[in-house]
Design a protein around this motif. Structure first.
Motif, PDB file in Angstrom:
ATOM      1  N   TYR A  39       1.310  -0.644  -7.747  1.00 58.35           N
ATOM      2  CA  TYR A  39       1.055  -0.131  -6.499  1.00 58.35           C
ATOM      3  C   TYR A  39      -0.417  -0.598  -6.025  1.00 58.35           C
ATOM      4  CZ  TYR A  39       5.367   1.834  -5.904  1.00 58.35           C
ATOM      5  OH  TYR A  39       6.995   2.083  -5.983  1.00 58.35           O
ATOM      6  N   THR A  40      -0.806  -0.909  -5.034  1.00 60.56           N
ATOM      7  CA  THR A  40      -2.382  -1.066  -4.823  1.00 60.56           C
ATOM      8  C   THR A  40      -2.864   0.186  -4.302  1.00 60.56           C
ATOM      9  OG1 THR A  40      -1.876  -3.456  -4.342  1.00 60.56           O
ATOM     10  CG2 THR A  40      -4.070  -2.366  -3.514  1.00 60.56           C
ATOM     11  N   PRO A  41      -4.237   0.780  -4.999  1.00 59.67           N
ATOM     12  CA  PRO A  41      -4.547   1.860  -4.554  1.00 59.67           C
ATOM     13  C   PRO A  41      -5.245   1.658  -3.176  1.00 59.67           C
ATOM     14  CG  PRO A  41      -5.291   1.516  -6.590  1.00 59.67           C
ATOM     15  CD  PRO A  41      -4.327   0.188  -6.206  1.00 59.67           C
ATOM     16  N   VAL A  42      -5.565   2.717  -2.322  1.00 62.67           N
ATOM     17  CA  VAL A  42      -6.128   2.736  -1.198  1.00 62.67           C
ATOM     18  C   VAL A  42      -7.236   3.845  -1.247  1.00 62.67           C
ATOM     19  CG1 VAL A  42      -4.268   1.916   0.126  1.00 62.67           C
ATOM     20  CG2 VAL A  42      -4.554   4.413   0.031  1.00 62.67           C
ATOM     21  N   ASP A  43      -8.070   3.967  -0.254  1.00 63.29           N
ATOM     22  CA  ASP A  43      -8.808   5.155  -0.170  1.00 63.29           C
ATOM     23  C   ASP A  43      -8.409   6.084   0.830  1.00 63.29           C
ATOM     24  OD1 ASP A  43     -11.091   4.095  -1.645  1.00 63.29           O
ATOM     25  OD2 ASP A  43     -11.853   2.941   0.009  1.00 63.29           O
ATOM     26  N   GLN A  44      -8.918   7.185   1.103  1.00 63.46           N
ATOM     27  CA  GLN A  44      -8.302   8.344   1.546  1.00 63.46           C
ATOM     28  C   GLN A  44      -8.026   7.832   3.028  1.00 63.46           C
ATOM     29  OE1 GLN A  44      -9.879  12.282   0.690  1.00 63.46           O
ATOM     30  NE2 GLN A  44     -11.346  11.278  -0.646  1.00 63.46           N
ATOM     31  N   GLY A  45      -8.887   6.998   3.457  1.00 59.68           N
ATOM     32  CA  GLY A  45      -8.606   6.664   5.004  1.00 59.68           C
ATOM     33  C   GLY A  45      -9.601   5.617   5.315  1.00 59.68           C
ATOM     34  N   LEU A  46      -9.554   4.910   6.297  1.00 61.15           N
ATOM     35  CA  LEU A  46     -10.216   3.546   6.537  1.00 61.15           C
ATOM     36  C   LEU A  46     -11.612   3.951   7.045  1.00 61.15           C
ATOM     37  CD1 LEU A  46      -7.894   1.515   8.676  1.00 61.15           C
ATOM     38  CD2 LEU A  46      -8.897   0.978   6.384  1.00 61.15           C
ATOM     39  N   SER A  47     -11.865   5.191   7.310  1.00 64.73           N
ATOM     40  CA  SER A  47     -13.006   5.954   7.885  1.00 64.73           C
ATOM     41  C   SER A  47     -13.951   6.715   6.752  1.00 64.73           C
ATOM     42  CB  SER A  47     -13.115   6.804   8.942  1.00 64.73           C
ATOM     43  OG  SER A  47     -12.297   7.920   8.697  1.00 64.73           O
ATOM     44  N   SER A  48     -13.119   6.956   5.489  1.00 62.74           N
ATOM     45  CA  SER A  48     -13.839   7.721   4.523  1.00 62.74           C
ATOM     46  C   SER A  48     -14.579   6.931   3.668  1.00 62.74           C
ATOM     47  CB  SER A  48     -12.579   7.951   3.620  1.00 62.74           C
ATOM     48  OG  SER A  48     -11.805   7.206   2.923  1.00 62.74           O
ATOM     49  N   ILE A  49     -15.534   7.539   3.174  1.00 60.33           N
ATOM     50  CA  ILE A  49     -16.431   6.788   2.209  1.00 60.33           C
ATOM     51  C   ILE A  49     -16.558   7.441   0.943  1.00 60.33           C
ATOM     52  CG2 ILE A  49     -18.933   6.354   1.717  1.00 60.33           C
ATOM     53  CD1 ILE A  49     -19.685   6.850   4.555  1.00 60.33           C
ATOM     54  N   GLY A  50     -15.895   6.521   0.005  1.00 58.70           N
ATOM     55  CA  GLY A  50     -15.576   6.927  -1.387  1.00 58.70           C
ATOM     56  C   GLY A  50     -16.660   7.565  -2.095  1.00 58.70           C
ATOM     57  N   PRO A  51     -16.443   8.301  -3.376  1.00 59.11           N
ATOM     58  CA  PRO A  51     -17.520   8.817  -3.985  1.00 59.11           C
ATOM     59  C   PRO A  51     -18.249   7.822  -4.736  1.00 59.11           C
ATOM     60  CG  PRO A  51     -15.268   9.109  -5.067  1.00 59.11           C
ATOM     61  CD  PRO A  51     -14.948   8.406  -3.628  1.00 59.11           C
ATOM     62  N   ASN A  52     -19.293   8.160  -5.508  1.00 54.05           N
ATOM     63  CA  ASN A  52     -20.341   7.554  -5.964  1.00 54.05           C
ATOM     64  C   ASN A  52     -19.483   6.935  -7.383  1.00 54.05           C
ATOM     65  OD1 ASN A  52     -22.423   6.088  -7.350  1.00 54.05           O
ATOM     66  ND2 ASN A  52     -23.724   7.735  -7.259  1.00 54.05           N
ATOM     67  N   ILE A  53     -19.098   5.902  -7.222  1.00 51.62           N
ATOM     68  CA  ILE A  53     -18.459   5.385  -8.541  1.00 51.62           C
ATOM     69  C   ILE A  53     -19.171   5.091  -9.772  1.00 51.62           C
ATOM     70  CG2 ILE A  53     -16.638   4.303  -7.122  1.00 51.62           C
ATOM     71  CD1 ILE A  53     -17.796   1.599  -7.989  1.00 51.62           C
ATOM     72  N   SER A  54     -20.538   5.212  -9.628  1.00 47.55           N
ATOM     73  CA  SER A  54     -21.310   4.895 -10.803  1.00 47.55           C
ATOM     74  C   SER A  54     -21.442   6.093 -11.452  1.00 47.55           C
ATOM     75  CB  SER A  54     -23.004   4.705 -10.380  1.00 47.55           C
ATOM     76  OG  SER A  54     -23.413   5.919  -9.479  1.00 47.55           O
ATOM     77  N   SER A  55     -20.996   7.210 -11.333  1.00 48.02           N
ATOM     78  CA  SER A  55     -21.169   8.373 -12.240  1.00 48.02           C
ATOM     79  C   SER A  55     -19.997   9.491 -12.388  1.00 48.02           C
ATOM     80  CB  SER A  55     -22.498   9.277 -11.838  1.00 48.02           C
ATOM     81  OG  SER A  55     -22.437   9.983 -10.551  1.00 48.02           O
ATOM     82  N   GLU A  56     -19.191   9.419 -11.238  1.00 48.90           N
ATOM     83  CA  GLU A  56     -18.353  10.243 -11.139  1.00 48.90           C
ATOM     84  C   GLU A  56     -16.681   9.615 -11.264  1.00 48.90           C
ATOM     85  OE1 GLU A  56     -18.436  13.419 -10.769  1.00 48.90           O
ATOM     86  OE2 GLU A  56     -20.846  13.456 -10.673  1.00 48.90           O
ATOM     87  N   LYS A  57     -16.056  10.139 -11.955  1.00 47.46           N
ATOM     88  CA  LYS A  57     -14.604   9.688 -11.681  1.00 47.46           C
ATOM     89  C   LYS A  57     -13.812  10.017 -10.644  1.00 47.46           C
ATOM     90  CE  LYS A  57     -12.127  13.863 -14.041  1.00 47.46           C
ATOM     91  NZ  LYS A  57     -11.534  14.022 -15.012  1.00 47.46           N
ATOM     92  N   THR A  58     -12.971   9.178 -10.377  1.00 48.66           N
ATOM     93  CA  THR A  58     -12.195   9.301  -9.070  1.00 48.66           C
ATOM     94  C   THR A  58     -10.793   9.637  -9.091  1.00 48.66           C
ATOM     95  OG1 THR A  58     -12.169   6.984  -8.646  1.00 48.66           O
ATOM     96  CG2 THR A  58     -13.977   7.928  -7.902  1.00 48.66           C
ATOM     97  N   ASP A  59     -10.295  10.153  -8.274  1.00 54.01           N
ATOM     98  CA  ASP A  59      -8.808  10.411  -8.227  1.00 54.01           C
ATOM     99  C   ASP A  59      -8.044   9.057  -7.592  1.00 54.01           C
ATOM    100  OD1 ASP A  59      -8.907  12.948  -9.188  1.00 54.01           O
ATOM    101  OD2 ASP A  59      -8.443  13.979  -7.231  1.00 54.01           O
ATOM    102  N   LEU A  60      -6.722   8.721  -7.762  1.00 54.46           N
ATOM    103  CA  LEU A  60      -6.302   7.604  -7.245  1.00 54.46           C
ATOM    104  C   LEU A  60      -5.391   8.023  -6.062  1.00 54.46           C
ATOM    105  CD1 LEU A  60      -4.947   5.595 -10.331  1.00 54.46           C
ATOM    106  CD2 LEU A  60      -6.744   4.914  -8.911  1.00 54.46           C
ATOM    107  N   TYR A  61      -5.353   7.229  -5.120  1.00 60.09           N
ATOM    108  CA  TYR A  61      -4.621   7.351  -3.919  1.00 60.09           C
ATOM    109  C   TYR A  61      -3.676   6.248  -3.477  1.00 60.09           C
ATOM    110  CZ  TYR A  61      -8.005  11.190  -2.854  1.00 60.09           C
ATOM    111  OH  TYR A  61      -8.856  12.162  -2.775  1.00 60.09           O
ATOM    112  N   LEU A  62      -2.419   6.404  -3.565  1.00 57.48           N
ATOM    113  CA  LEU A  62      -1.502   5.431  -3.423  1.00 57.48           C
ATOM    114  C   LEU A  62      -0.608   5.769  -2.367  1.00 57.48           C
ATOM    115  CD1 LEU A  62      -0.378   5.332  -7.294  1.00 57.48           C
ATOM    116  CD2 LEU A  62      -2.107   3.727  -6.148  1.00 57.48           C
ATOM    117  N   MET A  63      -0.481   4.642  -1.592  1.00 59.30           N
ATOM    118  CA  MET A  63       0.312   4.750  -0.419  1.00 59.30           C
ATOM    119  C   MET A  63       1.720   3.993  -0.696  1.00 59.30           C
ATOM    120  SD  MET A  63      -0.287   3.016   3.750  1.00 59.30           S
ATOM    121  CE  MET A  63      -1.797   4.107   3.793  1.00 59.30           C
TER     122      MET A  63
END
Length: 566
Positions: free
Chosen positions: A373-397
């Motif tokens: 499955y291809t991950p998506v962000d929380q929404g088209l208007s959402s700005i993802g977290p700073n990937i340089s330092s923080e781990k991120t959850d995965l969002y799968l549609m």
């Protein structure tokens, strides 16, 4: 991908997924695209024999899959009654001798392998292991002709044209004849040292050494922390490329660099806390992983190297690595589609580059089921977290189907339940969009998922792209994913435009209707003067192949098209 595609993939139980990319399906071992893989670990007797022969266990899933258009579509045949996948599972577990060797494993010479090349006596070799696939002929959805292409020969390359990640070893375990014998000539050559070059004096100046562009690593420490620094020696995409796993004192860091994979794999010399951080300097290609010591003090060494430590390999030759994730939320998108939020384990940081997918693996009724499955962000208007330092959850549609094996299982999960997820895989690279001024996206159904992040990166991070056009095909109005967000984005950003086409519209629908065809593509695609265009396609196999062909008819080259195939 469209409902039609997903229904086909779930009902057939031999399609690897919904919305991520993978290569052509019509070649050898197409049946091994099935997602139901048998767990034969209880077969201790056979395992003991395998150990005596020193037969290696293949990693699951095997490394990567082909992802470019250009291979033929999947060919299926009507199976006889009683020859479904589950019938094969029952038959293979019945205790019958499927090899003809009464449980004995042998070494097979090339001459012996070549003798078994008929419909009623068919052996083939995959990665040094020989299998008697004769009993499997009538169970093969691709027909016996596909299996016969590898009769009596090494079928590894043919198998790899489909999906190398499939666990054929479990699927054909009861058909295992033995391992291929080493050629005597090879052994003799290995004993003879190569001739030493003869050097003659020369007045010519020796050429300068070629610059080593391989990634490298270093480390340093303070009293309370230890830091791993990786120098990739190339720019890093803004969507990230790093996967870090720290568990039980073992550090595994994989950096995805185009088609290549660099890995650091160590057992740390001292105890550490489970929390980690990763900082990326994208423009200079530097990654720093910070780990906290459990006790203050100076380490004499960073750790002991483990398998594949400090290696730089082709991504397709690197086995996928799974980690255990937790379902933390499930948000409804429409009547049969949800966004599943999956929390990575403590000690894991995973950046999934734009256009890549991950594999989900679950054990369902003692059977391993795998889908990408291809991950998506929380929404088209959402700005993802700073990937340089923080781990991120995965969002799968994920679209849930009544007969879907894995999707029904996922839909039944409760908050707090677990599912295994691999690292990123896929061939798409943002480098393809370099200097692009007009980006065309053609999607059908859940084929929209890789497009969602492409839209965001095109509008926010690639300054050369002046226009991004999405042509979105669906059956019904209620099937359109994130319709409100797409329409809002169109209204708020003049650089983005979406057009919906429905094949089964309701009476109130005033938009376009129909399916993908030459007039639609001809109208949709244009080349403004002085522009550089790029086209991305994702949907059902039939949709993708037809669309790519129509796009090429409009004068677009292979280098200007990328197809995410599922």
């Amino acid at each position: 991908m469209s409902d039609e595609k997903r229904k086909d993939s779930e009902d057939d139980d031999d399609d690897i997924g919904s919305d991520s990319e993978s290569g052509g399906r019509g070649s050898f071992f197409s049946t091994l695209l099935i997602s139901l893989i048998i767990d034969f670990r209880k077969s201790r007797c056979l395992r003991g024999i395998r150990n005596m022969l020193n037969i290696p266990t293949q990693s699951f899933p095997a490394p990567s899959s082909q992802q470019r258009v250009g291979q033929s579509g999947r060919t299926k045949v009507a199976l006889k009654p009683g020859h479904s996948l589950m019938d094969w599972i029952r038959f293979s577990k019945s205790g019958k001798d499927l090899t003809g060797l009464r449980g004995h494993l042998i070494e097979v010479t090339h001459e012996e392998l070549q003798k078994h090349n008929t419909r009623n006596d068919c052996w083939t070799c995959i990665r040094g292991m020989v299998y008697n696939v004769t009993p499997y002929m009538d169970y093969h959805p691709g027909g016996e002709d596909e299996l016969m292409k590898a009769a009596g020969i090494d079928g590894t390359d043919l198998f790899d044209q489909v999906h190398r990640w499939v666990n054929y070893e479990s699927m054909l375990k009861e058909c295992l004849v033995g391992r291929m014998a080493t050629k005597p000539t090879t052994a003799i050559k290995a004993m003879i040292p190569p001739p030493q070059p003869v050097f003659t004096p020369s007045n010519q100046v020796a050429p300068l050494p070629v610059k080593d562009s391989r990634p490298r690593y270093d480390w340093f420490q303070t009293a309370t922390t230890v830091h791993l620094v990786i120098y990739t020696q190339r720019k890093i995409p803004s969507s990230g490329c790093t996967v870090v796993d720290l568990e039980a004192g073992v550090l595994r860091v994989e950096v995805l660099l185009g088609k290549m994979s660099y890995m650091v794999h160590l057992r740390l010399s001292e105890n550490v806390d489970g929390d980690i951080a990763a900082h990326t300097a994208f423009s200079v290609g530097k990654i720093q992983v910070t780990i906290h010591k459990q006790a203050e003090g100076k380490w004499s060494s960073f750790g002991q190297p483990l398998e594949f430590h400090n290696t730089f390999l082709s991504k397709k030759d690197r086995a996928l690595f799974f980690r255990d994730c937790v379902l933390v939320s499930k948000t409804e998108v429409n009547y049969n589609t949800h966004v599943f939020q999956l929390q990575l384990p403590r000690g894991t940081i995973m950046h999934v580059p734009v256009g890549k997918h991950v594999y989900l693996k679950s054990l369902i009724q003692d059977i391993e089921v795998v889908r990408p499955y291809t991950p998506v962000d929380q929404g088209l208007s959402s700005i993802g977290p700073n990937i340089s330092s923080e781990k991120t959850d995965l969002y799968l549609m994920i679209k849930v189907y009544p007969d879907g094996v894995l999707t029904q299982h996922l839909n039944s999960l409760c908050i707090g339940d677990h599912v295994s997820i691999s690292g990123p895989d896929g061939s798409f690279s943002l480098r393809s969009l370099r200097d692009t001024t007009v980006l065309y996206l053609l999607a059908a159904g859940t084929g929209f998922t890789p497009m969602s992040r492409l839209i965001q990166v095109a509008l926010r991070e690639i300054s050369t792209i002046r226009k991004t056009h999405l042509l979105f095909f669906n059956r019904r109005l209620e099937d359109i994913l994130w319709q409100r967000e797409l329409d809002e984005l169109t209204a708020s950003d003049e650089r983005f435009q979406v057009e919906h086409i429905l094949s089964e519209p309701c009476e109130s629908w005033t938009g376009r209707t129909g399916r993908v065809d030459e007039p639609v593509i001809q109208e949709f695609l244009s080349r403004p003067e002085g522009s550089k265009c790029y086209v991305c396609v994702c949907g059902p196999t039939v949709f993708t192949e037809l669309t790519v062909r129509l796009v090429k008819q409009q004068g677009f080259s292979e280098e200007e098209i990328h197809a995410f195939q599922g």
